[in-house]
Motif scaffolding. Structure first.
Motif, PDB file in Angstrom:
ATOM      1  N   ASP A  93      36.250 -22.138   4.806  1.00 27.19           N
ATOM      2  CA  ASP A  93      35.199 -23.163   4.724  1.00 27.19           C
ATOM      3  C   ASP A  93      34.211 -23.003   3.570  1.00 27.19           C
ATOM      4  OD1 ASP A  93      35.321 -24.609   7.722  1.00 27.19           O
ATOM      5  OD2 ASP A  93      36.012 -22.533   7.682  1.00 27.19           O
ATOM      6  N   GLN A  95      33.512 -25.422   1.696  1.00 24.35           N
ATOM      7  CA  GLN A  95      32.852 -26.647   2.146  1.00 24.35           C
ATOM      8  C   GLN A  95      31.756 -27.137   1.189  1.00 24.35           C
ATOM      9  OE1 GLN A  95      32.871 -26.588   6.413  1.00 24.35           O
ATOM     10  NE2 GLN A  95      31.135 -27.973   6.553  1.00 24.35           N
ATOM     11  N   ASP A 133      38.711 -26.736   4.796  1.00 24.57           N
ATOM     12  CA  ASP A 133      37.393 -27.223   4.409  1.00 24.57           C
ATOM     13  C   ASP A 133      36.998 -26.662   3.047  1.00 24.57           C
ATOM     14  OD1 ASP A 133      37.311 -28.766   6.637  1.00 24.57           O
ATOM     15  OD2 ASP A 133      35.619 -27.759   7.584  1.00 24.57           O
ATOM     16  N   GLY A 269      39.694 -20.727  10.536  1.00 17.93           N
ATOM     17  CA  GLY A 269      38.308 -20.929  10.096  1.00 17.93           C
ATOM     18  C   GLY A 269      37.613 -21.911  11.023  1.00 17.93           C
ATOM     19  N   HIS A 272      32.752 -21.392  11.606  1.00 15.98           N
ATOM     20  CA  HIS A 272      31.676 -20.793  10.812  1.00 15.98           C
ATOM     21  C   HIS A 272      31.133 -19.505  11.434  1.00 15.98           C
ATOM     22  CE1 HIS A 272      30.657 -24.600   8.249  1.00 15.98           C
ATOM     23  NE2 HIS A 272      31.914 -24.590   8.651  1.00 15.98           N
ATOM     24  N   THR A 289      32.351 -18.807   7.697  1.00 19.27           N
ATOM     25  CA  THR A 289      32.429 -19.452   6.386  1.00 19.27           C
ATOM     26  C   THR A 289      32.126 -18.452   5.251  1.00 19.27           C
ATOM     27  OG1 THR A 289      31.445 -21.135   4.954  1.00 19.27           O
ATOM     28  CG2 THR A 289      30.056 -20.264   6.692  1.00 19.27           C
TER      29      THR A 289
END
Length: 290
Positions: A93, A95, A133, A269, A272, A289
């Motif tokens: 992530d 992200q 992500d 994942g 987080h 994350t």
């Protein structure tokens, strides 16, 4: 053909995500792509370098980019040392949604990996896997992630996450279009040393903005069964996907059934936060994350 130099490589797994075939003694293979297939890919065998472009794994050809009436060849380079000992890094992530996120990735996460790679030593074989992500709905930032991978100077493989999808284009079958054009198939496998790595997509898009659940579609389960039929039972399996299997995948028992009697570590994942979950022979590492 799959070859190294002018020599064909026997026993290499080639797939379109539906059919799974082996190359013959001359490195030749033949298959007719499924109507729903988007790419043709190889499961890189142990003992060979990963095909990549500035670190981004390119073990595939998009069917939209090739002339299927012509031979589709894959060229592999043999490693100059054993890969039985190797390392890998998981990114969960990243992200990134805006320039501030990108700056944090480039000034914190990338230097951290550079330090790890440097500390491992010049001759250490090391690769990365991002378990989804990559971005936060802003797919223009795929290019920034690619820039981050290039600076880390190790091969990276990508999983699809719920924030990497195309929304409102239809159902699950169209939600992966941009990801596939950028990073290739959403499920595939590769080998390094005594480890068989599998990447899967367990994000099922339900057809409207951000509506999804954790589910492994039947075509992937069918492909995995075929893929594992070529993998000895004593090989370690490292399976990478986005949504945790133990807590967030509706048909997890169907996946577990295919992995029974094997030594399996799952890398996920999405949440987080970090969780270690053990279910019989399967140890899942749910990563916070990056």
């Amino acid at each position: 053909r799959v070859r190294t130099g002018k020599k064909g490589l026997a026993g290499v797994v080639v797939s379109d995500g539906y059919s799974v075939v082996l190359t013959d003694k001359e490195g030749k293979y033949e298959l007719e792509p499924n109507a729903d297939a988007t790419s043709l890919f190889i499961s890189t065998p142990a003992g060979f370098d990963f095909i990549h472009e500035n670190g981004i794994a390119r073990h595939y050809r998009l069917l939209s980019d090739i002339n299927q009436k012509k031979d589709i060849d894959f060229e592999l380079q043999r490693l100059n040392r054993s890969d039985d000992e190797h390392q890998f890094i998981i990114w969960a992530d990243p992200q990134v949604k805006n320039d501030k996120d990108v700056e944090k990735m480039m000034t914190q996460s990338v230097p951290d990996v550079q330090k790890i790679v440097a500390a491992a030593g010049r001759d250490t074989l090391i690769h990365g896997i991002t378990v989804g992500d990559i971005v936060w709905d802003e797919q223009k930032h795929f290019a920034d992630y690619d820039r981050a991978v290039a600076q880390m100077k190790i091969p990276f493989f990508q999983c699809l996450g719920n924030h990497d999808m195309d929304y409102n284009k239809g159902g699950d079958e169209t939600s992966d279009d941009t990801f596939q054009k950028t990073y290739g198939p959403t499920y595939y496998s590769f080998n390094r040393g005594q480890v068989h790595y599998v990447v899967m997509d367990n994000v099922r898009y339900l057809g409207k903005d951000r509506d999804y659940n954790g589910f492994v579609q039947q075509n992937q389960l069918d492909w995995l069964q075929k893929d594992l039929s070529f993998v000895p039972k004593n090989k370690l399996i490292v399976l990478c996907l986005h949504i945790p299997v133990h807590s967030g995948t509706k048909n997890k028992e169907a996946l577990y059934a295919l992995l029974r009697d094997r030594n399996v570590h799952i890398m996920s994942g999405h949440t987080h936060y970090n969780v270690n979950a053990i279910k019989d022979n399967i140890y899942e590492h749910n990563h916070g994350t990056v």
